[in-house]
Design a protein around this motif. Structure first.
Motif, PDB file in Angstrom:
ATOM      1  N   TYR B   4       0.834  -1.202   0.000  1.00  0.00           N
ATOM      2  CA  TYR B   4       0.000   0.000   0.000  1.00  0.00           C
ATOM      3  C   TYR B   4       0.864   1.245   0.000  1.00  0.00           C
ATOM      4  O   TYR B   4       0.647   2.181  -0.726  1.00  0.00           O
ATOM      5  N   ARG B   5       1.872   1.204   0.871  1.00  0.00           N
ATOM      6  CA  ARG B   5       2.737   2.370   0.959  1.00  0.00           C
ATOM      7  C   ARG B   5       3.505   2.560  -0.337  1.00  0.00           C
ATOM      8  O   ARG B   5       3.683   3.662  -0.819  1.00  0.00           O
ATOM      9  N   LEU B   6       3.949   1.447  -0.883  1.00  0.00           N
ATOM     10  CA  LEU B   6       4.687   1.524  -2.131  1.00  0.00           C
ATOM     11  C   LEU B   6       3.816   2.156  -3.198  1.00  0.00           C
ATOM     12  O   LEU B   6       4.224   3.070  -3.886  1.00  0.00           O
ATOM     13  N   SER B   7       2.608   1.638  -3.261  1.00  0.00           N
ATOM     14  CA  SER B   7       1.720   2.154  -4.296  1.00  0.00           C
ATOM     15  C   SER B   7       1.416   3.610  -4.050  1.00  0.00           C
ATOM     16  O   SER B   7       1.245   4.386  -4.972  1.00  0.00           O
ATOM     17  N   ALA B   8       1.396   3.971  -2.778  1.00  0.00           N
ATOM     18  CA  ALA B   8       1.176   5.375  -2.444  1.00  0.00           C
ATOM     19  C   ALA B   8       2.236   6.222  -3.113  1.00  0.00           C
ATOM     20  O   ALA B   8       1.961   7.265  -3.687  1.00  0.00           O
ATOM     21  N   ALA B   9       3.444   5.717  -3.056  1.00  0.00           N
ATOM     22  CA  ALA B   9       4.529   6.460  -3.671  1.00  0.00           C
ATOM     23  C   ALA B   9       4.314   6.567  -5.173  1.00  0.00           C
ATOM     24  O   ALA B   9       4.560   7.598  -5.775  1.00  0.00           O
ATOM     25  N   LEU B  10       3.812   5.504  -5.739  1.00  0.00           N
ATOM     26  CA  LEU B  10       3.632   5.517  -7.189  1.00  0.00           C
ATOM     27  C   LEU B  10       2.629   6.575  -7.609  1.00  0.00           C
ATOM     28  O   LEU B  10       2.846   7.290  -8.570  1.00  0.00           O
ATOM     29  N   ILE B  11       1.546   6.653  -6.856  1.00  0.00           N
ATOM     30  CA  ILE B  11       0.558   7.650  -7.248  1.00  0.00           C
ATOM     31  C   ILE B  11       1.154   9.030  -7.056  1.00  0.00           C
ATOM     32  O   ILE B  11       0.925   9.920  -7.830  1.00  0.00           O
ATOM     33  N   ALA B  12       1.938   9.148  -6.019  1.00  0.00           N
ATOM     34  CA  ALA B  12       2.540  10.447  -5.760  1.00  0.00           C
ATOM     35  C   ALA B  12       3.230  10.928  -7.007  1.00  0.00           C
ATOM     36  O   ALA B  12       3.058  12.063  -7.433  1.00  0.00           O
ATOM     37  N   ILE B  13       3.937  10.024  -7.615  1.00  0.00           N
ATOM     38  CA  ILE B  13       4.744  10.468  -8.712  1.00  0.00           C
ATOM     39  C   ILE B  13       3.928  10.639  -9.964  1.00  0.00           C
ATOM     40  O   ILE B  13       4.144  11.560 -10.713  1.00  0.00           O
ATOM     41  N   SER B  14       2.931   9.783 -10.137  1.00  0.00           N
ATOM     42  CA  SER B  14       2.167   9.971 -11.356  1.00  0.00           C
ATOM     43  C   SER B  14       1.412  11.284 -11.277  1.00  0.00           C
ATOM     44  O   SER B  14       1.287  11.984 -12.259  1.00  0.00           O
ATOM     45  N   CYS B  15       0.948  11.635 -10.059  1.00  0.00           N
ATOM     46  CA  CYS B  15       0.228  12.920  -9.993  1.00  0.00           C
ATOM     47  C   CYS B  15       1.207  14.061 -10.091  1.00  0.00           C
ATOM     48  O   CYS B  15       0.939  15.088 -10.667  1.00  0.00           O
ATOM     49  N   LEU B  16       2.367  13.831  -9.543  1.00  0.00           N
ATOM     50  CA  LEU B  16       3.388  14.877  -9.602  1.00  0.00           C
ATOM     51  C   LEU B  16       3.674  15.231 -11.048  1.00  0.00           C
ATOM     52  O   LEU B  16       3.696  16.386 -11.443  1.00  0.00           O
TER      53      LEU B  16
END
Lengths: 830, 378
Positions: B4-16
């Motif tokens: 979950y946390r990992l994926s959190a990071a992924l969304i962070a970057i895609s939105c970034l």
């Protein structure tokens, strides 16, 4: 004209503010519970939507086989070898009492639809000093900032460093800070070391030499996992809405009854039936709007109170993060209003119908009404029969569905069961009363009492139906929760066989095993392991099915300490045979997998191993409460050696004289673990029980509220006819019945009625419990619970209902006791 | 760490990355190639007064904002089927020299981006890679070394043997796995000298004098092996390597360019480009360079080239000119340059059109060469 008519109608409530209060109370209760649960659901949905965006990209992870930490060199070596890995740093930052997860990423290599957005300033700002801290708006509360101050702020964290300027990202999960890996490395002081090397799922077919590849487990989205949880909440809320509307119905009925004279006068004065009906409709709408507003306001307040518990439940059950503050989209407001107004119109439809067909000259005749009620009873019986047929149909449908499916059908079945029973209740009571009347014809007072209650039945029946539904649901839900509690605690006792457990990262645990084995105080080490595997095919009695699906693996050490107690649900040829089969290349599967894939002991699963596809026989099925995922169990060493799994924890059996504190300290000294990595079995049990308690806090709270609402409905109905009752009792008193007997009479009447309803609720409650544990639970969570009944709880619930009924009946009795005979007789003159 | 946390990071970057750019006011932030026209005050500025200096200038110039090592090739397989390929390594400085962060392990002041493209017939495949580096750290995930010459990102690498003097190279770049794998392994050797464009290798790109340092090696002979759909085939042909760096490639009002590199069958080479906007009175800025077969003689200078689109086709939802008229009145040349196939869109983070072309005499329609065309900012 309509406004004048409306004003005339409303004037009634000025003289009877109690009725107005009751009406609004009913609407308020109905709409408050409903809207609070909807608010909780809407907020959770919003969180899921964010999380779903996250889950679109899961990742595989690489770790070093030698247990060393990953460094930048690992990253560079793998990249230069052409492997699409991305570095990640993860750590915890403490801010006061709160802990925030800090994630450092390299946006340039993250496995995602990635783009170097031209000369995007945003990317440059993320990658270069002073960098950026990205966080969800909820997280800024933890940092002690307001939303206005937050953007660009650089709050200090506990190690006296400053965070890079904050940037709000509503898409991020709560309590998570995301920043460039360079900034995170500075905050965490991690230098060259890395927490993770990640790659897009399936990007690597084989792990590179010296590394271990952990595949992203196939996770259902939190929305799918929690669907049934929200369905449960919604069902309970709907129940209280219905029960609340019973109150409204009672209040409206009473007001109508008392205003019949006014209505007839108005009609006689020339007000058309249509205008009159419209005026009543307008009146309903006014009440509806006021009631909805009240309900919404307190519903939101209630949701605010419930949400933290719901959020904790969801995160402990499904690791689904739900924010702690409410998010209410427009459709929430509209939906709540429509449901309340719709319910009100449904409850008031009887009144409208009567107003439209009002006969100007008809006189209120009890006997005539009673005849009318006989027809109504007949219709109820017919309706009940139809619903019963529907219930049987749904039950048949359910029995044909493979187990683990049909949450909605099961709820439909429960609803049909409840409605059918409720509809059959008044005819049943009527039948019992008739029988009593025949039996009691030599005892005039008792005979009268039965006849009197028959007369009251039309008005009481709705309240009794509400009570029946609430009682049955209450019994059903509390038996399920209680049964789950028993099963769960038992299961915990069996699963947590070792007295001590060590939790740490796999790279720490692996070298720790040898060290532990060398300790004189340690009698036995029982490592568990985790991993995942591609399931290629499954073969059961119905045939073979090929698939490719990622399944979680769990490894245990099959030593007697464990095997003597580990719970098994189903084996092929007994426990000991199952355990020896496990050591000789068979596997166990959890109940969730057995249900979902229709597998049983003796069936075969084909798993992808480094040596190719290999069949494994299923030796047993074990219960795995609280786990949302399917799982295959095998010995730890097989999982680690053949499937590339990682040691997940170590169970320890230490000898009696062992100094646990010293062991704790020695562990902390020799390995890079905190002293609380060593956990007592008791501690785990306490935690698990706590999670369990939280899970059912909501259920219990809503359950209690529903019963409260039903009691209120009964109370309101009795109150509504208290005045009329006095009038009838006055005649009896005039006939020479002693006042004491008269006071007790309503208590017997109502007590008997409630007892009858309660007795009927018991089998209904058991039926509901059974549906919950054997069907809904399996469909929703994947595990079945044994059916437990708690006679004492049933008794207490019945007693409570009886107490409420008696309290409600006591009010007219007390009034009666206090009234002077003169006053009673005056009222008795019709 | 949970998934979950990992994926959190992924969304962070895609939105970034996907939304981040839009969040800062969109008007002030031209996107893509047009962004190359942004003001670059704190970076080094390209000028005509410093002569190019080799071998150092084969390496990176981190004080300049943008730089590339750009190879295009017109090849043929054993059956004589034409095949085009591209390999580019871009460098971009994130900060001006005086704002660089300390060189901690992950700190970055340079971002690298590489593109790989292979085209044949109607097929076109492309891949993209990114990396970070710090200009004060010698080795990393991506970088360029002048001696011996090496330009790499991950396992994609263009390099020279130690004593090759920027004349012999090998290039290896692959993407994907199994049946989806594509890429190439090439040997390149220079048959002529390096060409300096403009005065001292300073190539003006606007009438105001902004521009870039620009030199080319257009005389590459290439042999090797190209893999597509997991299937390898031998190829050979001609290549063109461009080197260019600048801090302000385009004037703010320029929106993109159309750039031609042509190998004529008589051995001559022709480079021509049009920068849309930024010319006199808001017109286009056009530049051309016709070179003799031995590279010794510059046959024509700037002001005597015209470039006119003749036909556009809809590619990736945009109108892309796929047939051009190219005239060099001084050399009495009237050419038609035509894309072999319109499907040469590079669906990369900054998308553009890049593909192989055929060159014909305008009058006779006789084929007199091949080449590459790059069109940006559409």
């Amino acid at each position: 004209m309509i406004w004048r008519v409306l004003a005339t109608l409303l004037a009634h409530y000025r003289r009877h503010p109690g009725q107005l209060a009751m009406l609004l109370l009913g609407l308020w209760v109905a709409s408050a519970l409903w809207s609070s649960v909807q608010a909780v659901n809407a907020t959770a949905k919003d969180s899921y939507a964010r999380a779903n965006a996250l889950f679109s990209a899961e990742v595989d992870q690489l770790t070093r086989r030698d247990g060393q930490s990953l460094t930048r060199d690992d990253y560079l070596t793998l990249r230069r070898a052409g492997l699409p890995v991305s570095p990640m740093l993860e750590g915890t930052l403490e801010i006061g009492e709160e802990r925030l997860t800090l994630i450092g990423i390299d946006p340039l290599t993250l496995p995602n639809d990635n783009a170097l957005g031209g000369n995007g300033d945003a990317l440059t700002a993320f990658l270069t000093p002073p960098w950026q801290t990205q966080l969800a708006p909820e997280t800024i509360d933890v940092l002690g900032l307001s939303r206005r101050q937050a953007p660009g702020a650089t709050p200090t964290v506990d190690n006296n460093q400053r965070l890079p300027p904050l940037t709000l990202r509503p898409e991020l999960p709560p309590n998570t800070l995301v920043m460039d890996i360079a900034a995170a490395a500075a905050l965490l002081d991690s230098d060259n070391t890395l927490s993770q090397l990640v790659t897009a799922p399936g990007a690597l077919t084989q792990p590179p030499d010296g590394y271990r590849l952990s595949r992203a487990a196939t996770l259902a989205s939190p929305e799918q996992l929690t669907d049934s949880f929200h369905l449960n909440l919604t069902a309970l809320a709907l129940l209280s809405l219905v029960v609340g509307l019973f109150i409204v119905q009672a209040a409206l009925g009473l007001a109508m009854e008392q205003r019949l004279t006014t209505l007839r006068t108005l009609r006689a004065l020339g007000v058309p039936a249509f205008t009159l009906t419209m005026a009543i409709l307008l009146e309903l709408l006014v009440f509806g709007l006021v009631g909805s507003a009240l309900g919404l306001a307190s519903g939101i307040w209630l949701a605010g109170q419930l949400l933290p518990d719901v959020a904790t439940t969801l995160s402990s059950l499904y690791q689904a993060d739900v924010q702690r503050s409410l998010v209410l989209p427009w459709h929430y407001w509209v939906g709540s209003l429509v449901i309340t107004l719709g319910g009100l119109l449904l409850a008031g439809s009887g009144v409208l119908w009567r107003a439209a067909r009002l006969e100007i000259l008809a006189l209120g005749q009890s006997q005539a009404w009673r005849l009318g009620y006989q027809r109504q009873l007949k219709r109820m019986t017919q309706g009940g029969a139809v619903v019963a047929v529907i219930a049987v149909g749904l039950a048949l449908w359910l029995s044909r569905l493979p187990s683990g499916q049909g949450v909605l059908v099961s709820f439909g079945f429960v609803a049909a069961l409840l409605l059918g029973s409720a509809l059959c209740l008044p005819p049943l009571i009527n039948g019992v009363l008739r029988l009593l009347q025949r039996l009691l014809h030599r005892r005039p007072l008792a005979h009268w009492a039965v006849a009197d209650i028959q007369l009251q039945l039309p008005r009481l029946s709705l309240a009794m139906m509400a009570l029946l539904i609430a009682l049955a649901t209450n019994l059903g839900v509390s038996s399920m929760v209680g049964g789950f509690r028993l099963t769960f605690l038992d299961w915990l006792d069996q699963r947590l066989a070792a007295p001590l457990y060590i939790n740490a990262s796999p790279s720490t645990l692996t070298p720790m095993l040898d060290w532990l084995d060398a300790q004189p105080d340690v009698d036995e080490t029982l490592p568990t392991a985790r991993g995942s595997v591609d399931l290629l095919a499954e073969k059961n009695a119905r045939g073979k099915e090929t698939t490719r699906e990622r399944i979680a693996l769990f490894g245990i050490t099959p030593a007697p300490t464990i095997t003597n107690r580990w719970p098994l649900l189903d084996t092929q040829t007994g426990r000991s045979a199952a355990w020896s089969a496990l050591s000789a290349r068979s596997v166990f599967i959890n109940e969730q997998m057995a249900v979902a894939k229709q597998l049983a002991p003796g069936d075969v699963v084909t798993l992808e191993t480094p040596q190719g596809a290999m069949p494994f026989e299923i030796a047993a099925v074990y219960p795995d409460y609280g786990n949302p995922r399917q799982q295959i169990l095998m010995p730890t060493d097989v999982l680690v050696q053949r499937f590339g799994g990682d040691i997940a924890s170590i169970g320890l059996v230490v000898n009696e004289s062992a100094d646990r504190q010293a062991l704790r300290q020695a562990l902390a000294d020799n390995f890079d673990v905190s002293p609380d990595a060593l956990v007592d079995q008791q501690e785990i049990k306490r935690l698990a029980t706590q999670i369990f308690e939280r899970t059912f806090t909501i259920t219990r709270a809503l359950n209690g509220l529903t019963l409260g609402v039903a009691a209120l409905a009964l109370f309101a109905t009795l109150l509504a006819q208290a005045r009329e009752r006095q009038r009838q009792l006055a005649s009896l008193w005039a006939l020479g019945v002693p006042r004491k007997t008269l006071t007790q009479l309503p208590l017997y009447q109502l007590g008997g009625l409630v007892l009858l309803t309660g007795v009927m609720a018991i089998p209904l409650g058991i039926a509901i419990t059974w549906t919950l544990v054997a069907i809904i639970n399996v469909a929703a969570f994947g595990w079945r619970l044994p059916l437990y009944l708690f006679p004492w709880d049933i008794f207490i619930t019945l007693l409570t209902a009886l107490g409420v009924a008696l309290a409600a009946a006591a009010l007219p009795s007390i009034q009666l006791w206090r009234s002077s005979p003169q006053a009673m007789l005056n009222k008795g003159v019709v | 760490m949970s998934y979950y946390r990992l994926s959190a990071a992924l969304i962070a970057i895609s939105c970034l990355i996907l939304t981040g750019c839009q969040e800062t006011s969109p008007e002030a932030e031209p996107q893509g190639f047009a962004g190359l026209g942004e003001n670059a005050a704190a970076f080094a500025e390209a000028n005509a007064y410093t002569p190019l200096s080799f071998p150092q200038d084969h390496g990176p110039h981190p004080d300049y904002r943008i730089e590339w090592w750009y190879l295009t090739a017109n090849l043929e397989d054993a059956q004589g089927e034409p095949l085009g390929l591209q390999w580019t390594l871009f460098r971009q400085a994130l900060t001006p020299p005086d704002e660089r962060p300390d060189p901690t392990p992950w700190a970055t002041d340079q971002v690298w981006m590489a593109h790989l493209g292979i085209s044949q017939g109607e097929t076109h495949v492309a891949a993209e890679r990114f990396a970070r580096s710090h200009s004060q750290k010698a080795s990393g995930q991506a970088g360029v070394k002048a001696v011996p010459f090496q330009a790499w990102i991950d396992d994609w690498i263009l390099e020279s043997p130690p004593d090759a003097n920027f004349e012999d190279f090998t290039l290896s770049a692959y993407s994907g796995e199994g049946a989806d794998r594509f890429g190439y392994e090439l040997t390149l050797s220079a048959q002529g000298p390096l060409i300096w464009h403009g005065k001292n290798g300073f190539n003006a790109k606007t009438v105001d004098g902004q521009g870039s340092r620009y030199y080319s090696q257009p005389y590459l002979q290439i042999t090797g092996r190209v893999t597509r759909n997991g299937e390898a085939r031998e190829v050979s042909g001609k290549g063109w390597l461009d080197r260019e760096w600048s801090s302000q490639l385009l004037a703010p009002e320029q929106t993109g360019w159309d750039w031609f590199s042509l190998h004529l069958t008589d051995g001559r080479k022709l480079m021509a480009y049009r920068l849309r906007g930024g010319g006199e009175e808001g017109g286009d800025y056009v530049f051309g360079h016709l070179l003799s077969a031995d590279g010794q003689t510059e046959l024509i200078g700037p002001d005597s080239v015209t470039l006119t689109p003749l036909e556009t086709q809809v590619v990736a939802g945009r109108d892309i000119p796929t047939r051009w008229s190219l005239t060099l009145p001084d050399a009495d040349m009237q050419l038609v340059v035509e894309a072999r196939h319109p499907n040469r869109w590079m669906p990369t983070s900054v998308p553009y059109w890049e593909g192989d072309v055929v060159v014909r005499q305008a009058e006779t329609q006789e084929s007199i060469g091949v080449g590459y065309l790059e069109m940006t900012g559409y």
